[in-house]
Design a protein around this motif. Sequence first.
Motif, PDB file in Angstrom:
ATOM      1  N   GLU A  61      43.666  33.388  40.633  1.00  0.00           N
ATOM      2  CA  GLU A  61      43.412  34.497  41.560  1.00  0.00           C
ATOM      3  C   GLU A  61      44.712  34.925  42.253  1.00  0.00           C
ATOM      4  O   GLU A  61      44.997  36.117  42.363  1.00  0.00           O
ATOM      5  CB  GLU A  61      42.372  34.070  42.597  1.00  0.00           C
ATOM      6  CG  GLU A  61      42.044  35.128  43.613  1.00  0.00           C
ATOM      7  CD  GLU A  61      41.100  34.610  44.680  1.00  0.00           C
ATOM      8  OE1 GLU A  61      41.177  35.110  45.820  1.00  0.00           O
ATOM      9  OE2 GLU A  61      40.298  33.699  44.391  1.00  0.00           O
ATOM     10  N   GLN A  64      46.940  36.843  39.835  1.00  0.00           N
ATOM     11  CA  GLN A  64      46.455  38.201  39.583  1.00  0.00           C
ATOM     12  C   GLN A  64      46.751  39.121  40.770  1.00  0.00           C
ATOM     13  O   GLN A  64      47.154  40.270  40.578  1.00  0.00           O
ATOM     14  CB  GLN A  64      44.947  38.188  39.277  1.00  0.00           C
ATOM     15  CG  GLN A  64      44.646  37.561  37.942  1.00  0.00           C
ATOM     16  CD  GLN A  64      43.163  37.346  37.718  1.00  0.00           C
ATOM     17  OE1 GLN A  64      42.369  37.363  38.659  1.00  0.00           O
ATOM     18  NE2 GLN A  64      42.780  37.111  36.475  1.00  0.00           N
ATOM     19  N   ASN A  68      49.256  42.463  40.819  1.00  0.00           N
ATOM     20  CA  ASN A  68      48.806  43.781  41.263  1.00  0.00           C
ATOM     21  C   ASN A  68      49.712  44.346  42.348  1.00  0.00           C
ATOM     22  O   ASN A  68      49.800  45.567  42.495  1.00  0.00           O
ATOM     23  CB  ASN A  68      47.368  43.722  41.774  1.00  0.00           C
ATOM     24  CG  ASN A  68      46.381  43.516  40.650  1.00  0.00           C
ATOM     25  OD1 ASN A  68      46.648  43.838  39.509  1.00  0.00           O
ATOM     26  ND2 ASN A  68      45.229  42.966  40.979  1.00  0.00           N
TER      27      ASN A  68
END
Length: 70
Positions: A61, A64, A68
């Motif tokens: 998590e 990611q 981003n």
Amino acid sequence: MPTLPGSRVGRLTTHRHLFDRVLTLKMTSHKAKAFFKKWLELERRLGDEEGAEAVKAKAIEWTQRAANRS
């Protein structure tokens, strides 16, 4: 059943909360890798497989979210 602060379970819970708080800090991917490695080692040594899997999920998590932001 409540855990006692000095017990093994109590210390592990305290460490998990501390690691969760560290996740809110801004860090480089190099530091994050070392951080998650230490956390995973702790879970494998003192925790259980469920805790280790939770660390792996949080690492994915975090990666990611970092991707981003770039």
